[in-house]
Design an enzyme around this catalytic site. Structure first.
Site, PDB file in Angstrom:
ATOM      1  N   LYS A 126      50.719  57.204  62.990  1.00  0.00           N
ATOM      2  CA  LYS A 126      52.072  57.623  62.599  1.00  0.00           C
ATOM      3  C   LYS A 126      53.113  57.104  63.595  1.00  0.00           C
ATOM      4  O   LYS A 126      54.226  56.722  63.205  1.00  0.00           O
ATOM      5  CB  LYS A 126      52.162  59.156  62.493  1.00  0.00           C
ATOM      6  CG  LYS A 126      51.627  59.701  61.178  1.00  0.00           C
ATOM      7  CD  LYS A 126      52.566  59.362  60.015  1.00  0.00           C
ATOM      8  CE  LYS A 126      52.220  60.044  58.705  1.00  0.00           C
ATOM      9  NZ  LYS A 126      50.984  59.596  58.071  1.00  0.00           N
ATOM     10  N   LYS A 208      41.127  50.745  48.461  1.00  0.00           N
ATOM     11  CA  LYS A 208      40.997  51.955  47.645  1.00  0.00           C
ATOM     12  C   LYS A 208      42.206  52.156  46.746  1.00  0.00           C
ATOM     13  O   LYS A 208      43.279  51.641  46.998  1.00  0.00           O
ATOM     14  CB  LYS A 208      40.882  53.184  48.568  1.00  0.00           C
ATOM     15  CG  LYS A 208      39.601  53.226  49.360  1.00  0.00           C
ATOM     16  CD  LYS A 208      39.329  54.609  49.914  1.00  0.00           C
ATOM     17  CE  LYS A 208      40.345  55.039  50.959  1.00  0.00           C
ATOM     18  NZ  LYS A 208      40.022  56.315  51.599  1.00  0.00           N
ATOM     19  N   LYS A 211      47.690  56.848  46.422  1.00  0.00           N
ATOM     20  CA  LYS A 211      48.661  57.739  45.800  1.00  0.00           C
ATOM     21  C   LYS A 211      50.038  57.088  45.713  1.00  0.00           C
ATOM     22  O   LYS A 211      50.840  57.460  44.876  1.00  0.00           O
ATOM     23  CB  LYS A 211      48.783  59.029  46.612  1.00  0.00           C
ATOM     24  CG  LYS A 211      47.674  60.012  46.335  1.00  0.00           C
ATOM     25  CD  LYS A 211      47.964  61.326  47.038  1.00  0.00           C
ATOM     26  CE  LYS A 211      46.803  62.293  46.896  1.00  0.00           C
ATOM     27  NZ  LYS A 211      46.934  63.438  47.780  1.00  0.00           N
TER      28      LYS A 211
END
Ligand code: TRP
Length: 350
Positions: A126, A208, A211
């Site tokens: 982050k 993958k 979202k």
């Protein structure tokens, strides 16, 4: 919640282990979430005491648009029920409805060290991604996650590999608590179905399903039929295997994986046989046909989930009822733990 239910929760004869997992309300749920997580939650609801919640406090660490966040929270609740979670069997709740978590977070923060928090992989990531917003909530993200888990004294936490470090930290915080104040908190462990876990790649063969990224190669539970068809028809394929019984490239394997999940065994077998019979000069398998069949079967699979989720999402009274029911169950368990925690620390006056 009924008195009987409370009795069961606090009974020393309680045999069912406590399972808990958190869902981040960012973006739309996709097939990878369904087969990797939600389907397992649905399987667990009869065997364990399950707590599943939407981690909306955690989302604040990245300063999202909170109006959108609110809609996402409603959608995630609706989608989870549409996938088969039964709010009468599990506690399905929103993190911010359970203030007890915040109090436990405060106590655990005194047992978490700056050095270990700064070393956490997700924190370092982050810092790299949002160097302009390295807030204390981000640093203590694993402490809040530990509070989420320990507040219900959960021992099994179904999460992916990327969460194992957070689980290890939760165990450290629990151990320090128990050592300093007395045995209250059982140690939680990551829990998955190991080899049974289905991994679903994005349709363009690059990693993958996600979202929020790469949306044209990800199948969402909210996708309409024509969008499902378009995405599958655009999935990456090639000119076919060079020799009979070849090993499938991963993007082809992925199409077969999807077919195995949503098509009939007979359909799957036919395409398997076609693939195995194919070679450079004699390509029996027609990927166009495979994708057309898969698109139909996938559309049929997703339709009831999408429709049920939309129904629930637009039925605000029902959604409110479910959310309150979840919060009541979660708070009943959370306040019991918090009582023990306060007693152990000596934070119980009067
Ligand atoms: N950190 C988890 C994730 O990124 C979400 C989460 C929050 C969670 N609290 C949790 C998962 C507690 C398991 C248990 O997916």
């Amino acid at each position: 919640m009924s008195k009987d239910h409370l009795l069961i929760l606090s009974s020393p004869l309680m045999e069912k282990e406590v399972v808990l997992s958190g869902i981040r309300p960012t973006g739309f749920l996709h097939l990878g979430n369904y087969f990797g997580a939600m389907r397992n939650y649905v399987r667990m609801q009869d065997t364990y005491h399950c707590y599943f919640f939407v981690a909306n406090w955690h989302s604040l660490t990245t300063h999202p648009d909170t109006k959108e966040l609110q809609n996402s929270v409603y959608r995630v609740i609706a989608e989870n029920i549409a996938c088969g979670l039964d709010p009468d069997k599990v506690a399905l709740y929103i993190q911010s409805d359970v203030p007890e978590i915040a109090e436990l977070y405060l106590y655990l923060n005194m047992l978490a060290y700056k050095g270990e928090l700064e070393k956490t992989a997700t924190f370092k990531e982050k810092v790299r991604l949002q160097p302009e917003n390295i807030n204390a909530g981000l640093l203590t993200y694993p402490v809040l996650q530990a509070a989420d888990i320990l507040i219900h004294r959960a021992v099994k936490v179904p999460v992916g590999k990327d969460q194992e470090q957070h689980l290890e930290m939760a165990r450290h915080f629990a151990e320090r608590f128990n050592y300093r104040y007395g045995e209250v908190l059982p140690l939680p462990y990551a829990f998955n179905y190991g080899g049974e876990l289905v991994r679903i790649m994005s349709l363009d063969g690059t990693g993958k399903m996600s979202k929020s990224e790469n949306q044209l190669a990800t199948l969402y539970l909210a996708d309409e039929e024509d969008s499902i068809r378009k995405k599958i028809m655009k999935a990456k394929t090639d000119e076919g295997p060079a020799e009979p019984n070849s090993v499938k490239p991963d993007y082809i394997e992925n199409l077969f994986t999807l077919m195995k999940l949503v098509s009939t065994p007979g359909t799957l077998q036919k395409f398997e046989d076609d693939f195995n019979a194919s070679s450079a000069g004699n390509c029996v398998i027609r990927y166009g046909n495979l994708k057309k069949q898969l698109a139909e079967d996938m559309a049929r699979f997703i339709r009831p989930i999408r429709e049920k989720a939309a129904d629930i999402q637009h039925n605000r009274p029902l959604l409110q009822k479910i959310i309150h029911q979840g919060a009541d169950k979660a708070r009943a368990s959370a306040s019991e733990t918090l009582k023990l925690v306060r007693q152990a620390i000596g934070m119980n006056y009067g």
